[in-house]
Each structure stands twice: as C-alpha cells, then as structure tokens.
Design a protein around this motif. Structure first.
Motif, PDB file in Angstrom:
ATOM      1  N   GLY A 191      51.438  15.433  61.068  1.00  0.00           N
ATOM      2  CA  GLY A 191      52.055  15.073  62.340  1.00  0.00           C
ATOM      3  C   GLY A 191      53.465  14.562  62.207  1.00  0.00           C
ATOM      4  N   ALA A 192      54.245  15.152  61.274  1.00  0.00           N
ATOM      5  CA  ALA A 192      55.624  14.707  61.038  1.00  0.00           C
ATOM      6  C   ALA A 192      56.575  15.868  61.247  1.00  0.00           C
ATOM      7  CB  ALA A 192      55.764  14.145  59.627  1.00  0.00           C
ATOM      8  N   ASP A 193      57.840  15.540  61.467  1.00  0.00           N
ATOM      9  CA  ASP A 193      58.853  16.579  61.640  1.00  0.00           C
ATOM     10  C   ASP A 193      59.261  17.199  60.312  1.00  0.00           C
ATOM     11  OD1 ASP A 193      58.897  16.128  64.379  1.00  0.00           O
ATOM     12  OD2 ASP A 193      60.477  14.596  64.229  1.00  0.00           O
ATOM     13  N   ALA A 194      59.223  16.409  59.243  1.00  0.00           N
ATOM     14  CA  ALA A 194      59.629  16.891  57.925  1.00  0.00           C
ATOM     15  C   ALA A 194      58.422  16.922  56.992  1.00  0.00           C
ATOM     16  CB  ALA A 194      60.714  15.993  57.344  1.00  0.00           C
ATOM     17  N   PRO A 195      58.415  17.834  56.036  1.00  0.00           N
ATOM     18  CA  PRO A 195      57.295  17.904  55.088  1.00  0.00           C
ATOM     19  C   PRO A 195      57.195  16.618  54.269  1.00  0.00           C
ATOM     20  CG  PRO A 195      58.634  19.895  54.963  1.00  0.00           C
ATOM     21  CD  PRO A 195      59.408  18.911  55.797  1.00  0.00           C
ATOM     22  N   PRO A 196      56.002  16.183  53.936  1.00  0.00           N
ATOM     23  CA  PRO A 196      55.818  14.977  53.113  1.00  0.00           C
ATOM     24  C   PRO A 196      56.027  15.293  51.632  1.00  0.00           C
ATOM     25  CG  PRO A 196      53.680  15.875  53.699  1.00  0.00           C
ATOM     26  CD  PRO A 196      54.714  16.749  54.380  1.00  0.00           C
ATOM     27  N   LEU A 197      57.276  15.610  51.280  1.00  0.00           N
ATOM     28  CA  LEU A 197      57.550  16.113  49.930  1.00  0.00           C
ATOM     29  C   LEU A 197      57.253  15.079  48.852  1.00  0.00           C
ATOM     30  CD1 LEU A 197      60.875  18.071  50.567  1.00  0.00           C
ATOM     31  CD2 LEU A 197      58.522  18.941  50.463  1.00  0.00           C
ATOM     32  N   ARG A 198      57.576  13.830  49.122  1.00  0.00           N
ATOM     33  CA  ARG A 198      57.316  12.805  48.105  1.00  0.00           C
ATOM     34  C   ARG A 198      55.823  12.701  47.819  1.00  0.00           C
ATOM     35  NH1 ARG A 198      55.517   7.773  47.878  1.00  0.00           N
ATOM     36  NH2 ARG A 198      56.232   6.409  46.179  1.00  0.00           N
ATOM     37  N   GLU A 199      55.002  12.661  48.872  1.00  0.00           N
ATOM     38  CA  GLU A 199      53.558  12.559  48.670  1.00  0.00           C
ATOM     39  C   GLU A 199      53.015  13.796  47.970  1.00  0.00           C
ATOM     40  OE1 GLU A 199      55.124  11.853  51.416  1.00  0.00           O
ATOM     41  OE2 GLU A 199      54.765   9.696  51.677  1.00  0.00           O
ATOM     42  N   LEU A 200      53.575  14.971  48.314  1.00  0.00           N
ATOM     43  CA  LEU A 200      53.139  16.199  47.642  1.00  0.00           C
ATOM     44  C   LEU A 200      53.469  16.146  46.156  1.00  0.00           C
ATOM     45  CD1 LEU A 200      54.148  18.853  50.315  1.00  0.00           C
ATOM     46  CD2 LEU A 200      51.821  18.314  49.572  1.00  0.00           C
ATOM     47  N   ARG A 201      54.651  15.641  45.841  1.00  0.00           N
ATOM     48  CA  ARG A 201      55.020  15.539  44.421  1.00  0.00           C
ATOM     49  C   ARG A 201      54.108  14.563  43.685  1.00  0.00           C
ATOM     50  NH1 ARG A 201      60.460  16.069  46.392  1.00  0.00           N
ATOM     51  NH2 ARG A 201      60.642  13.791  46.553  1.00  0.00           N
ATOM     52  N   MET A 202      53.751  13.454  44.352  1.00  0.00           N
ATOM     53  CA  MET A 202      52.858  12.488  43.703  1.00  0.00           C
ATOM     54  C   MET A 202      51.475  13.104  43.471  1.00  0.00           C
ATOM     55  SD  MET A 202      54.603   9.780  43.061  1.00  0.00           S
ATOM     56  CE  MET A 202      55.923  10.962  42.711  1.00  0.00           C
ATOM     57  N   LEU A 203      50.991  13.877  44.439  1.00  0.00           N
ATOM     58  CA  LEU A 203      49.708  14.554  44.253  1.00  0.00           C
ATOM     59  C   LEU A 203      49.786  15.586  43.129  1.00  0.00           C
ATOM     60  CD1 LEU A 203      48.512  15.084  47.948  1.00  0.00           C
ATOM     61  CD2 LEU A 203      47.695  13.383  46.291  1.00  0.00           C
ATOM     62  N   ALA A 204      50.933  16.257  43.032  1.00  0.00           N
ATOM     63  CA  ALA A 204      51.107  17.221  41.947  1.00  0.00           C
ATOM     64  C   ALA A 204      51.151  16.516  40.597  1.00  0.00           C
ATOM     65  CB  ALA A 204      52.383  18.031  42.172  1.00  0.00           C
ATOM     66  N   ARG A 205      51.781  15.332  40.550  1.00  0.00           N
ATOM     67  CA  ARG A 205      51.839  14.576  39.297  1.00  0.00           C
ATOM     68  C   ARG A 205      50.440  14.191  38.839  1.00  0.00           C
ATOM     69  NH1 ARG A 205      55.993   9.658  38.876  1.00  0.00           N
ATOM     70  NH2 ARG A 205      57.401  11.452  38.963  1.00  0.00           N
ATOM     71  N   HIS A 233      47.891  16.015  39.419  1.00  0.00           N
ATOM     72  CA  HIS A 233      47.167  17.284  39.260  1.00  0.00           C
ATOM     73  C   HIS A 233      46.097  17.481  40.332  1.00  0.00           C
ATOM     74  CE1 HIS A 233      48.971  18.609  35.456  1.00  0.00           C
ATOM     75  NE2 HIS A 233      48.977  17.334  35.113  1.00  0.00           N
ATOM     76  N   LEU A 234      46.309  16.897  41.499  1.00  0.00           N
ATOM     77  CA  LEU A 234      45.387  17.116  42.607  1.00  0.00           C
ATOM     78  C   LEU A 234      45.839  18.252  43.491  1.00  0.00           C
ATOM     79  CD1 LEU A 234      44.597  13.393  43.418  1.00  0.00           C
ATOM     80  CD2 LEU A 234      43.104  15.065  42.318  1.00  0.00           C
ATOM     81  N   VAL A 235      47.097  18.622  43.438  1.00  0.00           N
ATOM     82  CA  VAL A 235      47.602  19.870  44.008  1.00  0.00           C
ATOM     83  C   VAL A 235      48.525  20.474  42.971  1.00  0.00           C
ATOM     84  CG1 VAL A 235      47.464  19.045  46.391  1.00  0.00           C
ATOM     85  CG2 VAL A 235      49.607  18.797  45.133  1.00  0.00           C
ATOM     86  N   GLU A 236      48.714  21.762  43.081  1.00  0.00           N
ATOM     87  CA  GLU A 236      49.606  22.452  42.157  1.00  0.00           C
ATOM     88  C   GLU A 236      50.576  23.318  42.949  1.00  0.00           C
ATOM     89  OE1 GLU A 236      49.634  21.866  39.027  1.00  0.00           O
ATOM     90  OE2 GLU A 236      47.741  20.752  38.841  1.00  0.00           O
ATOM     91  N   ARG A 237      51.689  23.611  42.354  1.00  0.00           N
ATOM     92  CA  ARG A 237      52.631  24.519  42.982  1.00  0.00           C
ATOM     93  C   ARG A 237      51.995  25.883  43.151  1.00  0.00           C
ATOM     94  NH1 ARG A 237      56.850  23.335  46.177  1.00  0.00           N
ATOM     95  NH2 ARG A 237      57.640  21.309  45.506  1.00  0.00           N
ATOM     96  N   GLY A 238      52.062  26.426  44.378  1.00  0.00           N
ATOM     97  CA  GLY A 238      51.476  27.739  44.641  1.00  0.00           C
ATOM     98  C   GLY A 238      52.454  28.859  44.342  1.00  0.00           C
ATOM     99  N   SER A 239      52.093  30.041  44.785  1.00  0.00           N
ATOM    100  CA  SER A 239      52.883  31.238  44.495  1.00  0.00           C
ATOM    101  C   SER A 239      54.092  31.370  45.380  1.00  0.00           C
ATOM    102  CB  SER A 239      52.004  32.480  44.659  1.00  0.00           C
ATOM    103  OG  SER A 239      51.579  32.588  46.005  1.00  0.00           O
ATOM    104  N   GLY A 240      54.146  30.585  46.465  1.00  0.00           N
ATOM    105  CA  GLY A 240      55.282  30.702  47.366  1.00  0.00           C
ATOM    106  C   GLY A 240      55.107  31.763  48.410  1.00  0.00           C
ATOM    107  N   GLY A 241      53.942  32.365  48.505  1.00  0.00           N
ATOM    108  CA  GLY A 241      53.744  33.440  49.462  1.00  0.00           C
ATOM    109  C   GLY A 241      53.396  32.973  50.852  1.00  0.00           C
ATOM    110  N   ALA A 242      53.055  31.726  51.022  1.00  0.00           N
ATOM    111  CA  ALA A 242      52.655  31.233  52.325  1.00  0.00           C
ATOM    112  C   ALA A 242      53.799  30.517  52.978  1.00  0.00           C
ATOM    113  CB  ALA A 242      51.456  30.281  52.177  1.00  0.00           C
ATOM    114  N   GLY A 243      54.098  30.896  54.188  1.00  0.00           N
ATOM    115  CA  GLY A 243      55.124  30.185  54.937  1.00  0.00           C
ATOM    116  C   GLY A 243      56.487  30.766  54.704  1.00  0.00           C
ATOM    117  N   ALA A 244      57.345  30.638  55.676  1.00  0.00           N
ATOM    118  CA  ALA A 244      58.680  31.207  55.583  1.00  0.00           C
ATOM    119  C   ALA A 244      59.549  30.457  54.617  1.00  0.00           C
ATOM    120  CB  ALA A 244      59.315  31.223  56.984  1.00  0.00           C
ATOM    121  N   GLY A 245      59.230  29.182  54.405  1.00  0.00           N
ATOM    122  CA  GLY A 245      60.090  28.387  53.548  1.00  0.00           C
ATOM    123  C   GLY A 245      59.965  28.727  52.087  1.00  0.00           C
ATOM    124  N   GLY A 246      58.925  29.393  51.681  1.00  0.00           N
ATOM    125  CA  GLY A 246      58.754  29.791  50.289  1.00  0.00           C
ATOM    126  C   GLY A 246      58.040  28.756  49.452  1.00  0.00           C
TER     127      GLY A 246
END
Length: 459
Positions: A400-414, A416-429
């Motif tokens: 429910g935010a205007d901007a992506p929660p990039l910091r939280e996504l990076r913390m989840l990636a650190r 290993h609860l999420v991983e960088r995907g292939s970039g095929g989903a979404g226009a932003g890549g």
C-alpha cells in the motif's frame, strides 16, 4: 594413644622441641582433666605448627621411642591416625603437588561431525571451498550462506573432511555450533572459552576478560600454526558478524568457514551463497538417502516422473528432500507417487514435511521470528501474490505504498528469504521471488497453518 603420648613426652623431654619442648614435658599434668589437657595441647600445637623443622625433629624422636607413633602410611597415599595424639579437633587435609606443572589438559582438535550421508551435488561449491583452503593467498574466511535447509552445514562438513583427507590442516579442526537462530545464541565469549578448552588450555588458566581470552586464543593458534601447521575453524549457524569477529585467527595460515542464513558482509569474507539443487541432484539425493536405509530400494529410479514432482514440491532443497526420503523409508511399501499425492492435497504442507526429528516449519520459523515487523509483514504479503515472481511495483501495491519497499526487499534477500528473480515480471524489470515456487508455497503453508490456528482459537 598412651604409647604415642608417652613417645611425645619423651621426645619433648630429650630436647627435640628445644627448651620450650622441655618446659612442656615438665608441665604435663597426669590428672587427665580436660581443661588442663586442652590448654597444654594448644601450647604443643603452637610449638609444632610454628616451625616445620621442630615438628620433624619431634616426630623423628617419637619414632625412636615407639616406631609408628608419629606417622604410618598405607601405600604412600593414606595416613593412619590410629593410636595418634590429638591435641585439639582434627581435620584431615590432602595436599597434592604435581611436578612439572601437572598433566596437560586434553585437546579436541578433531571435532568435525561425521560426513553427511547421501551428500549429493555441490561440486562447484565444494571445489571453491577446497581452493580457498589450499590457496595461501586466498581470503582466510569463507561465509557459506543460504536459506534454512539448503545444506550449508553439510557442504562445510563435507569440504572440511575432504580437505583433511588431503592433508590441508595438520594442526587440526575446530567445530563450534553458534546456535545463531535459537532464542539464546552462543556469545563470542562463550565460544572463546569453548575453543580455548579444545586447544588444551585448562579451565583455571582461561583469562577472566573477553579481551584477554581473544589474545590467548590467537596466541595459542599462532603457536600451533608454527609447530604443527594450519588449523581449520568451522563456525556453524552464525546469525551475526559479532559472533565471529573475535574468533578469527591472526595467523594467515589458518582458515575459517562460517555458515549462516544471512549474508555477513561485515566479515570481509569470501561469500559463497547456496542455491537449490538441480533437478538431477535432487533425484540423486532421494535415491542415495533411501539406499542408505535399504540398499536394494529402487523406488526412485522406478518412478522418475513422481520423483520429479516430489523434488518440485520440496523446492529442490536438501532438508525437505531428506525428510521426504525419511518418510518413504519409514514405509518401504509406499510408492513415491503416493507421498506426492499426499503433499499435493495437503492443506498444511509444512506440517506434513516432518519426520519426528526434523521439521520444515521449525526451520523456517527460526528465520521468520527474527525479522523486524515491517519485513515480516512484507514477506507475508509477498506470499499472497500470484505467480512465482513479483515485480517491485507489485510489492509496492501489496504494502500500500507509492514506492517499492526496496530496503525491506534487500533485507529479506540478505536473509535468503527472497531471491532476485529473472526480471521477467513487471515493466520495471527488477523483481523478487520468495525462493522460487517452493519458498512461496512454504510460506503460504505456514501462514495458512497460523490462520487455521486462529480460526480454531476463535471457534
């Protein structure tokens, strides 16, 4: 007692205790009154206790008058007080003095757990670890990271055994489980005490302060490196760099392997993240695990399609695959397809993947409960998104935010609860995926379990 007392009086009378001893002999009261005898005994005890030479002379004289009256021994380690002269209350004290500083404390420098049974795959990662062990110019610390259940400890232990077999660590191997994701992780101070004992330092010689323990730890390792060669430290299950930093050796000969669910960039270590097994390696793991229990078990090779589905359901992760193999081993008559059907129709897949000793839910709960509230909320929301991948924009909508929660996504990636995907989903890549299909399904299973628990609690 009369013989010993007579010998004592004779020894004092002849001057074995000097003039004071003669005076005591003359002052001896034969009436036997307790108060007189007690006072006289105090004076004799003061005389004999004031100078060991006087006591020795008196004892020698007593032996001449009545052999055995001063001291008698059984095999050199027992005193015989029978027939002795007791001048006051007696307390026996044994004092043992070891020559040469005493026996050395035992060492524990072969503490690796057994090689993991059925270890499969990870050829590239094993080669990289072995290269780091053997290369004198390599970074001394390697941090193996990955999702819970992905096989970090198995890789570290397997590579350590292989390296020891090649003679890489003549100085020995230290292994310590830091319990980083338990409610009370092992502190660096506790680790230093344990490692110093393993290195042969007696508990009484371990310094009182953490700083002094670090100094002694590094000094002992440096000496061992010079005299016996390189040592490997395997620090398993760390959750922060603070658990590791004080344990790093100062001698460049030694090597350290750290396993963690989190990337630990502060360590300045060589980072070795682990991904899921390949489909082929996942199938081999299942086959080897079953054949350990039943060497003639051919259920895996006889049901290739069902094994592929089972590996997909387990996310190609070693822990759930091993649990699935244990479930099959418990029931030798169960076809692989039957277990697949149970998992596919289960409303609680996390609960189903439990062999009584290992649990997928428990493994993921350890990581989940350490998350701050904002990251935990984001992870729950990501599990609701359709498809294996979500774009940054979808993540923004979910929270429910205007901007992506990039910091939280990076913390989840650190973590290993999420991983960088292939970039095929979404226009932003840019996009994130909750550990591919498997991780997303697992988190949905855990959240579904919690939802049902709440419903039962309300109903």
């Amino acid at each position: 007692m009369r013989t010993a007392l007579s010998a004592l009086l004779a020894a004092l009378a002849e001057g074995a205790g000097g003039d004071a001893g003669r005076a005591l002999a003359d002052a001896a009261d034969g009436s036997g009154r307790p108060e007189v005898l007690r006072a006289w005994g105090d004076r004799v005890a003061e005389l004999l206790g004031g100078d060991p030479r006087v006591a020795g002379a008196v004892a020698a004289a007593m032996e001449r008058y009545a052999p055995g009256s001063a001291a008698a021994w059984y095999g050199g380690d027992h005193s015989d007080f029978r027939g002795g002269v007791f001048l006051r209350e007696v307390v026996g004290v044994q004092v043992v003095i070891q020559q040469g500083g005493g026996a050395a404390a035992p060492e524990a420098l072969a503490s690796l757990p057994p090689r993991p049974g059925g270890f499969t795959g990870r050829e590239e990662e094993t080669t990289e670890l072995l290269r780091a062990f053997a290369d004198s110019a390599a970074v001394a610390v390697t941090a193996v990271s990955g999702l819970g259940g992905i096989g970090k400890t198995a890789l570290a232990v397997e590579a350590a055994h292989e390296a020891c077999g090649r003679g890489c660590f003549p100085g020995g191997v230290l292994f310590i489980d830091l319990h980083g994701y338990d409610e009370e992780p092992v502190t660096a101070d506790q680790s230093l005490q344990s490692l110093l004992r393993a290195l042969g330092i007696p508990p009484g010689q371990i310094p009182a302060t953490v700083d002094d323990r670090e100094v002694l730890y590094r000094s002992v390792l440096a000496k061992r490196g010079r005299e016996q060669g390189a040592v490997l430290l395997v620090a398993d299950n760390a959750s922060s760099s603070d658990q590791i930093q004080p344990l790093l050796p100062g001698d460049a000969r030694h090597r350290v392997v750290v396993t963690s669910r989190d990337r630990l960039p502060r360590l300045r270590a060589r980072l070795l993240p682990l991904d899921q097994l390949s489909p082929n390696d996942a199938g081999q793991l299942l086959d080897r695990a079953l054949r350990i229990a039943y060497p003639e078990d051919s259920r895996v090779v006889d049901a290739v399609e069902a094994v592929t589905r089972l590996a997909n359901l387990c996310g190609h992760l070693p822990l759930p695959l091993q649990i699935a193999a244990a479930l099959l081993a418990e029931d030798p008559g169960m076809p692989v397809a039957e277990l697949v059907g149970e998992l596919e129709t289960s409303h609680d897949r996390l609960g189903h993947l439990d062999d009584g000793e290992r649990s997928i839910r428990a493994a993921f709960e350890l990581s989940y409960r350490r998350l701050p509230p904002d990251q935990a909320r984001l992870l729950r929301l990501l599990a609701l998104a359709p498809g294996p991948e979500v774009s940054d924009e979808v993540a923004a909508v979910l929270v429910g935010a205007d901007a992506p929660p990039l910091r939280e996504l990076r913390m989840l990636a650190r973590a290993h609860l999420v991983e960088r995907g292939s970039g095929g989903a979404g226009a932003g890549g840019g996009c994130m995926t909750s550990s591919e299909n498997s991780g997303r399904v697992w988190w949905l299973g855990m959240l579904g379990w919690r939802r049902r628990e709440r419903q039962r609690g309300n109903g």
